[in-house]
Write an enzyme that holds these catalytic residues in place. Structure first.
Site, PDB file in Angstrom:
ATOM      1  N   HIS A 293     -13.345   9.237   7.022  1.00 39.10           N
ATOM      2  CA  HIS A 293     -11.973   8.716   7.075  1.00 39.10           C
ATOM      3  C   HIS A 293     -11.050   9.915   7.282  1.00 39.10           C
ATOM      4  O   HIS A 293     -10.788  10.669   6.355  1.00 39.10           O
ATOM      5  CB  HIS A 293     -11.624   7.968   5.774  1.00 39.10           C
ATOM      6  N   LEU A 294     -10.618  10.106   8.521  1.00 43.19           N
ATOM      7  CA  LEU A 294      -9.836  11.297   8.867  1.00 43.19           C
ATOM      8  C   LEU A 294      -8.410  10.885   9.223  1.00 43.19           C
ATOM      9  O   LEU A 294      -8.132  10.415  10.326  1.00 43.19           O
ATOM     10  CB  LEU A 294     -10.480  12.017  10.055  1.00 43.19           C
TER      11      LEU A 294
ATOM     12  N   GLU B 148      -6.856  -1.231   5.391  1.00 45.97           N
ATOM     13  CA  GLU B 148      -6.852  -1.330   3.925  1.00 45.97           C
ATOM     14  C   GLU B 148      -6.085  -2.561   3.454  1.00 45.97           C
ATOM     15  O   GLU B 148      -6.467  -3.197   2.471  1.00 45.97           O
ATOM     16  CB  GLU B 148      -6.224  -0.054   3.328  1.00 45.97           C
TER      17      GLU B 148
ATOM     18  N   ASN C  50      -4.111  11.651   7.473  1.00 48.90           N
ATOM     19  CA  ASN C  50      -3.360  12.696   6.779  1.00 48.90           C
ATOM     20  C   ASN C  50      -4.091  13.081   5.503  1.00 48.90           C
ATOM     21  O   ASN C  50      -4.203  14.242   5.144  1.00 48.90           O
ATOM     22  CB  ASN C  50      -1.979  12.168   6.450  1.00 48.90           C
TER      23      ASN C  50
ATOM     24  N   MET D 201      -1.929  16.205  13.760  1.00 48.74           N
ATOM     25  CA  MET D 201      -3.070  16.631  14.576  1.00 48.74           C
ATOM     26  C   MET D 201      -2.765  16.590  16.071  1.00 48.74           C
ATOM     27  O   MET D 201      -3.239  17.421  16.837  1.00 48.74           O
ATOM     28  CB  MET D 201      -4.298  15.762  14.240  1.00 48.74           C
TER      29      MET D 201
ATOM     30  N   ASN E  59      -8.365   8.090  16.826  1.00 54.32           N
ATOM     31  CA  ASN E  59      -7.604   8.428  18.043  1.00 54.32           C
ATOM     32  C   ASN E  59      -7.906   9.785  18.665  1.00 54.32           C
ATOM     33  O   ASN E  59      -7.607   9.992  19.841  1.00 54.32           O
ATOM     34  CB  ASN E  59      -6.104   8.394  17.727  1.00 54.32           C
TER      35      ASN E  59
ATOM     36  N   HIS F  80     -10.125   6.622  -1.190  1.00 52.99           N
ATOM     37  CA  HIS F  80     -10.218   5.914   0.103  1.00 52.99           C
ATOM     38  C   HIS F  80     -11.204   4.743   0.042  1.00 52.99           C
ATOM     39  O   HIS F  80     -11.745   4.321   1.072  1.00 52.99           O
ATOM     40  CB  HIS F  80     -10.659   6.870   1.248  1.00 52.99           C
TER      41      HIS F  80
ATOM     42  N   ARG G  81      -3.055  19.061   2.240  1.00 55.02           N
ATOM     43  CA  ARG G  81      -3.859  19.382   1.046  1.00 55.02           C
ATOM     44  C   ARG G  81      -4.993  20.329   1.413  1.00 55.02           C
ATOM     45  O   ARG G  81      -5.546  20.243   2.508  1.00 55.02           O
ATOM     46  CB  ARG G  81      -4.440  18.097   0.442  1.00 55.02           C
TER      47      ARG G  81
ATOM     48  N   ARG H  54      -2.397  -1.796  -3.620  1.00 50.62           N
ATOM     49  CA  ARG H  54      -3.376  -0.712  -3.651  1.00 50.62           C
ATOM     50  C   ARG H  54      -3.039   0.166  -4.855  1.00 50.62           C
ATOM     51  O   ARG H  54      -1.917   0.667  -4.981  1.00 50.62           O
ATOM     52  CB  ARG H  54      -3.279   0.114  -2.377  1.00 50.62           C
TER      53      ARG H  54
ATOM     54  N   ASN I 116       0.879  -1.175   0.000  1.00 55.63           N
ATOM     55  CA  ASN I 116       0.000   0.000   0.000  1.00 55.63           C
ATOM     56  C   ASN I 116       0.917   1.226   0.000  1.00 55.63           C
ATOM     57  O   ASN I 116       1.361   1.689   1.040  1.00 55.63           O
ATOM     58  CB  ASN I 116      -0.884  -0.062   1.250  1.00 55.63           C
TER      59      ASN I 116
HETATM   60  P1  ADP Z   1      -2.436   8.480   6.482  1.00 53.70           P
HETATM   61  O1  ADP Z   1      -3.491   9.217   5.696  1.00 53.70           O
HETATM   62  O2  ADP Z   1      -1.041   8.949   6.154  1.00 53.70           O
HETATM   63  O3  ADP Z   1      -2.610   6.976   6.483  1.00 53.70           O
HETATM   64  P2  ADP Z   1      -3.162   8.271   9.282  1.00 53.70           P
HETATM   65  O4  ADP Z   1      -4.488   7.633   9.060  1.00 53.70           O
HETATM   66  O5  ADP Z   1      -2.082   7.443   9.877  1.00 53.70           O
HETATM   67  O6  ADP Z   1      -2.633   8.999   7.975  1.00 53.70           O
HETATM   68  O7  ADP Z   1      -3.428   9.558  10.233  1.00 53.70           O
HETATM   69  C1  ADP Z   1      -2.403  10.422  10.583  1.00 53.70           C
HETATM   70  C2  ADP Z   1      -2.999  11.530  11.447  1.00 53.70           C
HETATM   71  O8  ADP Z   1      -3.577  10.959  12.638  1.00 53.70           O
HETATM   72  C3  ADP Z   1      -1.972  12.562  11.901  1.00 53.70           C
HETATM   73  O9  ADP Z   1      -2.509  13.865  11.795  1.00 53.70           O
HETATM   74  C4  ADP Z   1      -1.792  12.197  13.378  1.00 53.70           C
HETATM   75  O10 ADP Z   1      -1.419  13.323  14.143  1.00 53.70           O
HETATM   76  C5  ADP Z   1      -3.201  11.773  13.736  1.00 53.70           C
HETATM   77  N1  ADP Z   1      -3.220  11.030  14.986  1.00 53.70           N
HETATM   78  C6  ADP Z   1      -2.702   9.821  15.269  1.00 53.70           C
HETATM   79  N2  ADP Z   1      -2.865   9.525  16.580  1.00 53.70           N
HETATM   80  C7  ADP Z   1      -3.491  10.581  17.151  1.00 53.70           C
HETATM   81  C8  ADP Z   1      -3.945  10.906  18.473  1.00 53.70           C
HETATM   82  N3  ADP Z   1      -3.787  10.063  19.474  1.00 53.70           N
HETATM   83  N4  ADP Z   1      -4.567  12.086  18.668  1.00 53.70           N
HETATM   84  C9  ADP Z   1      -4.742  12.950  17.658  1.00 53.70           C
HETATM   85  N5  ADP Z   1      -4.349  12.717  16.396  1.00 53.70           N
HETATM   86  C10 ADP Z   1      -3.735  11.553  16.140  1.00 53.70           C
END
Ligand code: ADP
Length: 389
Positions: A202-203, A376, A205, A278, A326, A178, A235, A90, A9
Site C-alpha cells: 500500500h504505497l 477503504e 502518502n 511522488m 498510478n 492500513h 514519515r 475509520r 475516514n
Molecule cells: P494518502 O496516504 O494520503 O491516502 P494517496 O494514497 O492518495 O495518499 O497517495 C498519494 C501519493 O500518490 C502522492 O505521493 C502522489 O504524488 C502519488 N500519486 C498520485 N498519482 C500519481 C501518479 N500519477 N504518478 C505518481 N504518483 C502519483
C-alpha cells in the site's frame, strides 16, 4: 425509500467520505468527497458518482472540525437517499481488544480514547468525527472499523519487540495499520490467489506492506506506530533507535520536536528537501529527488525479499494506494531484478494507465503482479452494513 449510510475516514489533516444507499445488505455508493488541508484548506469537494465535482462551504478554513460539520450539514440536507441510519468511522487504533468492527457506545468510545497516546496524530481526529456525527445524527448507529484489526492474526514473533515481556503485556506491540485497505484489496483477489502467499504494497502518502498467507496477515512493515517500515511522504520509516538517543543527547530535542521531525519533516519530503508528492519527485531533475526515490524503492524491495522468505515463496505482489496504483516507474523499479524469483513484469501493461484492477505480469510469470485500486470507505460501508443486519 432506501436507507443511507455515511462513512468518515479522517486522517490528521484530511477527510475522505462517502454516502451509500443500502439496497438489501449491499451498500451502493452515491456520493464521495474529500477535504485536504495541505492541498486545499478552504474547501470540501464532493461529487456524485460519475457526476461533476462541487464544493461545500466551510465555516473555518483549515479546520478538520469545519470539514466534518460541512459534510454532516450537507448529509442532513440531502434527503433524496433516505435517512442516515448509520455512520461508519475509520478508527486507526483498536488496541489489543478490538479485532473486529464494533458499535460505538459510550463505553467503547471511552475505551478508544485511552488509546490516543498510541496514535496521537490520528485517534483524536477519528474520535472527534465520532462525536460530531453522534451530535448530528443521534438516532444513527455509529460503527468503528479499525486499521489495526486485520493484523491481529500476526504470530508472536511478528507481534513483539525484543523488550522485557512486561512491555508486551502493556501493549507495546507491532500492531500494523492500513488494515481496511488490506482487507479490501485481498478481498478483491481471485479466491485461489488469496489463499496463497501474497504481499500487498500500500504505497500512498502513508506507505506499508503486508504479508498474507491463507488470506490472513502474518506480517506488516508498520509496527507500534504508523512510523515504522517504509519511508513515506513525510514519515521516516524504519530508523535505528540510536538515532533518537543521539537527537536527544546531542541536539537536546524533546519528544515533541522528535515527533515533528519523524512524522512531518522526514521521508520523501525530508530527503529530497522538495516535496512529498511522488509525481513531482519523478518529474524532478534534482539529484536529491532521485535519492529519495531510490531509497523508497530500496526499502520496498528489501521488505519484499524478507516477506517472501517468511512466506516461503511468493504467488502475488499487489500494488495499491496513490503511488502503487498510478506510478508505473515505481512499480517497474520495485520489480526490476526479481526475475530470480520467477517474477516477470509485462512492461507494456505496467506502463499503460488504467483505473481498474489489472494484472501487469507476463503470462509466463510465476508471480502475479497486480494493481488493485483500494477502497477503504467501501470496506467501512460493508462492515457497517453487516453490523446493522
Ligand atoms: P494518502 O496516504 O494520503 O491516502 P494517496 O494514497 O492518495 O495518499 O497517495 C498519494 C501519493 O500518490 C502522492 O505521493 C502522489 O504524488 C502519488 N500519486 C498520485 N498519482 C500519481 C501518479 N500519477 N504518478 C505518481 N504518483 C502519483
Amino acid at each position: 425509500m432506501s436507507d443511507a449510510l455515511l462513512t468518515l475516514n479522517a486522517g490528521s489533516s484530511s477527510l475522505k467520505f462517502s454516502l451509500f444507499t443500502l439496497e438489501g445488505d449491499t451498500p451502493a455508493r452515491q456520493f464521495l468527497g474529500a477535504f485536504d488541508r495541505g492541498a486545499a484548506p478552504d474547501r470540501v469537494t464532493i461529487r456524485a458518482v460519475d457526476g461533476e465535482e462541487r464544493q461545500l462551504p466551510m465555516a473555518e478554513t483549515g479546520a478538520l472540525s469545519s470539514a466534518f460539520a460541512a459534510v454532516l450539514d450537507w448529509c442532513e440536507g440531502e434527503q433524496r437517499f433516505g435517512d442516515v441510519v448509520a455512520v461508519g468511522h475509520r478508527i486507526v487504533h483498536g488496541g489489543l481488544d478490538h479485532s473486529a468492527p464494533i458499535v460505538l457506545t459510550e463505553t467503547v468510545i471511552d475505551d478508544l480514547a485511552k488509546l490516543e497516546p498510541l496514535a496521537p496524530l490520528h485517534q483524536p481526529h477519528n474520535l472527534a468525527g465520532v462525536a460530531q456525527a453522534r451530535a448530528a445524527f443521534p438516532r444513527a448507529t455509529q460503527v468503528g472499523c479499525f486499521d489495526t484489526a486485520f493484523h491481529r492474526t500476526h504470530p508472536f514473533v511478528n507481534d513483539t519487540f525484543a523488550l522485557p515481556h512486561r512491555f508486551y503485556e502493556e501493549g507495546v506491540r507491532r500492531y500494523g495499520f492500513h488494515g481496511l485497505s488490506y482487507d479490501y484489496v485481498s478481498g478483491a483477489l481471485d479466491p485461489d490467489l488469496r489463499e496463497g502467499r501474497v504481499v500487498i504494497a500500500h504505497l500512498g502518502n502513508g506507505a506499508s506492506m503486508c504479508a498474507l498467507k491463507g488470506g490472513q496477515s502474518v506480517g506488516s512493515t508498520m509496527g507500534f506506530s504508523a512510523l515504522d517500515g517504509l519511508p513515506m511522504g513525510t514519515r521516516c520509516g524504519q530508523i535505528d533507535p540510536g538515532v533518537l538517543l543521539y537527537l536527544m543527547q546531542t541536539h537536546s530535542m524533546d519528544a515533541e520536536q522528535i515527533a515533528t521531525l519523524l512524522y512531518k519533516e522526514s521521508g520523501l519530503k525530508g530527503m529530497s528537501g522538495l516535496t512529498n508528492d511522488m509525481r513531482a519527485l519523478l518529474a524532478s531533475e534534482d539529484p536529491r529527488a532521485k535519492e529519495a526515490i531510490d531509497y523508497f524503492v530500496f526499502r520496498i524491495r528489501r521488505e519484499l525479499g524478507g516477506m517472501t522468505a517468511v512466506l516461503g515463496g511468493l504467488d502475488a505482489l499487489v500494488f495499491t494506494g496513490g503511488i502503487g496504483e498510478n506510478a508505473a516507474p515505481i512499480r517497474f523499479k520495485v520489480c526490476e531484478g526479481f526475475e530470480w524469483l520467477g517474477l516477470s513484469l509485462d512492461e507494456g501493461a505496467n506502463a499503460e494507465w488504467r483505473s481498474d484492477a489489472r494484472d501487469v505480469s507476463t503470462a509466463s510469470s510465476d508471480v502475479r503482479v497486480l494493481v488493485v485500486p483500494t477502497d477503504e470507505e467501501m470496506m467501512i460501508a460493508r462492515y457497517t452494513s453487516a453490523l446493522l443486519q
